[in-house]
Write a protein that holds these residues in place. Structure first.
Motif, PDB file in Angstrom:
ATOM      1  N   MET A   1       0.858  -1.197   0.000  1.00 35.80           N
ATOM      2  CA  MET A   1       0.000   0.000   0.000  1.00 35.80           C
ATOM      3  C   MET A   1       0.888   1.240   0.000  1.00 35.80           C
ATOM      4  SD  MET A   1      -3.075   0.626   2.661  1.00 35.80           S
ATOM      5  CE  MET A   1      -4.046   2.116   2.758  1.00 35.80           C
ATOM      6  N   LEU A   2       0.684   2.095  -0.985  1.00 31.76           N
ATOM      7  CA  LEU A   2       1.450   3.343  -1.107  1.00 31.76           C
ATOM      8  C   LEU A   2       0.596   4.488  -0.553  1.00 31.76           C
ATOM      9  CD1 LEU A   2       3.028   1.465  -2.958  1.00 31.76           C
ATOM     10  CD2 LEU A   2       2.909   3.183  -4.759  1.00 31.76           C
ATOM     11  N   ILE A   3       1.233   5.406   0.157  1.00 30.99           N
ATOM     12  CA  ILE A   3       0.466   6.512   0.756  1.00 30.99           C
ATOM     13  C   ILE A   3       1.109   7.840   0.382  1.00 30.99           C
ATOM     14  CG2 ILE A   3      -0.483   7.468   2.889  1.00 30.99           C
ATOM     15  CD1 ILE A   3      -0.412   4.661   4.042  1.00 30.99           C
ATOM     16  N   GLY A   4       0.373   8.638  -0.404  1.00 38.56           N
ATOM     17  CA  GLY A   4       0.852   9.944  -0.834  1.00 38.56           C
ATOM     18  C   GLY A   4       0.318  11.049   0.045  1.00 38.56           C
ATOM     19  N   GLU A   5       0.319  12.272  -0.492  1.00 36.53           N
ATOM     20  CA  GLU A   5      -0.012  13.438   0.325  1.00 36.53           C
ATOM     21  C   GLU A   5      -1.476  13.861   0.134  1.00 36.53           C
ATOM     22  OE1 GLU A   5       2.914  16.692   0.389  1.00 36.53           O
ATOM     23  OE2 GLU A   5       1.259  17.997  -0.165  1.00 36.53           O
ATOM     24  N   ALA A   6      -1.773  14.399  -1.032  1.00 36.22           N
ATOM     25  CA  ALA A   6      -3.120  14.935  -1.273  1.00 36.22           C
ATOM     26  C   ALA A   6      -3.341  15.000  -2.779  1.00 36.22           C
ATOM     27  CB  ALA A   6      -3.233  16.331  -0.680  1.00 36.22           C
ATOM     28  N   PRO A   7      -4.598  14.898  -3.200  1.00 34.13           N
ATOM     29  CA  PRO A   7      -4.869  14.962  -4.639  1.00 34.13           C
ATOM     30  C   PRO A   7      -4.498  16.322  -5.218  1.00 34.13           C
ATOM     31  CG  PRO A   7      -6.832  14.300  -3.381  1.00 34.13           C
ATOM     32  CD  PRO A   7      -5.805  14.730  -2.391  1.00 34.13           C
TER      33      PRO A   7
ATOM     34  N   PHE B   1       0.064  -2.880  -6.732  1.00 29.15           N
ATOM     35  CA  PHE B   1      -0.037  -2.117  -5.473  1.00 29.15           C
ATOM     36  C   PHE B   1      -1.399  -1.447  -5.367  1.00 29.15           C
ATOM     37  CE2 PHE B   1       2.120   0.650  -8.574  1.00 29.15           C
ATOM     38  CZ  PHE B   1       1.365   1.815  -8.527  1.00 29.15           C
ATOM     39  N   TYR B   2      -1.643  -0.935  -4.152  1.00 30.44           N
ATOM     40  CA  TYR B   2      -2.850  -0.174  -3.836  1.00 30.44           C
ATOM     41  C   TYR B   2      -2.356   1.199  -3.415  1.00 30.44           C
ATOM     42  CZ  TYR B   2      -7.390   0.663  -1.459  1.00 30.44           C
ATOM     43  OH  TYR B   2      -8.616   1.135  -1.057  1.00 30.44           O
ATOM     44  N   ILE B   3      -3.064   2.267  -3.736  1.00 28.46           N
ATOM     45  CA  ILE B   3      -2.534   3.608  -3.441  1.00 28.46           C
ATOM     46  C   ILE B   3      -3.622   4.551  -2.928  1.00 28.46           C
ATOM     47  CG2 ILE B   3      -2.735   4.333  -5.888  1.00 28.46           C
ATOM     48  CD1 ILE B   3      -0.012   5.862  -5.345  1.00 28.46           C
ATOM     49  N   VAL B   4      -3.259   5.302  -1.892  1.00 23.32           N
ATOM     50  CA  VAL B   4      -4.179   6.273  -1.281  1.00 23.32           C
ATOM     51  C   VAL B   4      -3.372   7.541  -0.959  1.00 23.32           C
ATOM     52  CG1 VAL B   4      -5.489   4.389  -0.194  1.00 23.32           C
ATOM     53  CG2 VAL B   4      -3.767   5.596   1.134  1.00 23.32           C
TER      54      VAL B   4
END
Ligand code: URA
Length: 276
Positions: free
Chosen positions: A125-131, A166-169
């Motif tokens: 699971m990848l976790i970024g900042e904001a759209p 992967f899964y990403i949010v």
């Protein structure tokens, strides 16, 4: 008059310190009116009389006046976020809980909810900042230029988003207006939803993309240049500690191509860890 104004400002500052974040009614309740009304509804007690009558057996107690208090104040937004997140028992329920959560004005300025993309069963699971703007328009994370770079980077170690790699949010599910950097308050408001998201997906590994994501989930002050390239642990209720690799955000790599070398070394570390 000036004294009244200073006292009012001090009272307001105190409420902010205690976590009050929003006005709950159009007009402030007049609490002294409640007290006056309560006092008026208490039947007058006979004055005690001196002498034998005063020692007479006590009558049944006079029923106490019922004081109607104003409705309970809603808990501050952070408490409501934690409750709403904890109550979600599926990804679909979590998506709807985030959509319904009205504790952040970002919901009102964004076009679409950006919940997640990829395969929740991928184990990664990848976790970024904001759209950003593209993500807001389409409703999927990392579809703009930095998302395209990210897809190329992960494909180079055999992980393709549309093939279960992967899964990403993101930490924030709504785009901050004008793509501004999220505030600390916005980040902490949405962290309970992200932690619940991780608990529901149960990934074997996390990748924290950039400083916002790393700081929010590792709860440390260090910048991403110190945190990157190392495995950390994210504590998730109901799941325990999940190994998390911090790395540079692809938007940073677009601006700073020389840093791609570090990002590549992080990707190799990820690849070694997930294939060993
Ligand atoms: N940057 C992010 O952190 N997330 C996105 O979805 C797009 C750009």
């Amino acid at each position: 008059m000036e004294h009244d104004r200073a006292a009012l400002l001090a009272a307001l500052a105190l409420q902010l310190d205690w976590g009050a974040e929003e006005a709950l009614a159009e007009a402030p309740p007049d609490r002294s009116a409640v007290t006056r009304a309560a006092a008026a509804s208490v039947p007058a007690r006979p004055m005690p009389v001196a002498g034998p009558a005063a020692e007479a057996p006590r009558q049944a107690a006079t029923p106490r006046a019922v004081v109607t208090l104003p409705p309970m104040a809603a808990p501050p937004a952070a408490g409501r976020a934690a409750e709403a997140a904890a109550a979600a028992t599926s990804l679909e329920a979590l998506r709807e809980a985030i959509r319904a959560f009205d504790g952040s004005p970002l919901r009102e300025t964004a076009t679409n909810l950006v919940f997640a993309d990829g395969d929740p069963g991928a184990g990664l699971m990848l976790i970024g900042e904001a759209p950003g703007g593209e993500e807001d328009r389409i409703g999927r994370p990392f579809v703009g230029p930095s998302g395209q770079l990210l897809d190329r980077m992960f494909a180079s170690i055999g992980l393709k988003r549309d093939e279960g790699g992967f899964y990403i949010v993101n930490i924030l599910p709504w785009r901050p207006p004008g793509n501004r950097t999220p505030t600390d308050a916005e980040i902490s408001l949405f962290v309970p939803f992200v932690l619940r998201h991780i608990a529901l997906v149960k990934p074997r590994h996390l990748v924290l993309l950039g400083g916002t994501s790393a700081k929010a989930l590792l709860r440390v002050k260090e910048g991403i240049t110190r945190l990157r390239g190392k495995w950390h642990q994210v504590a998730v209720e109901g799941l325990g500690e999940v190994p998390a690799l911090a790395t540079l955000h692809p938007a940073y790599l677009l601006r700073t191509p020389a840093a791609k070398r570090d990002a590549w070394s992080d990707l190799l570390l990820l690849h070694r860890s997930i294939t060993s």
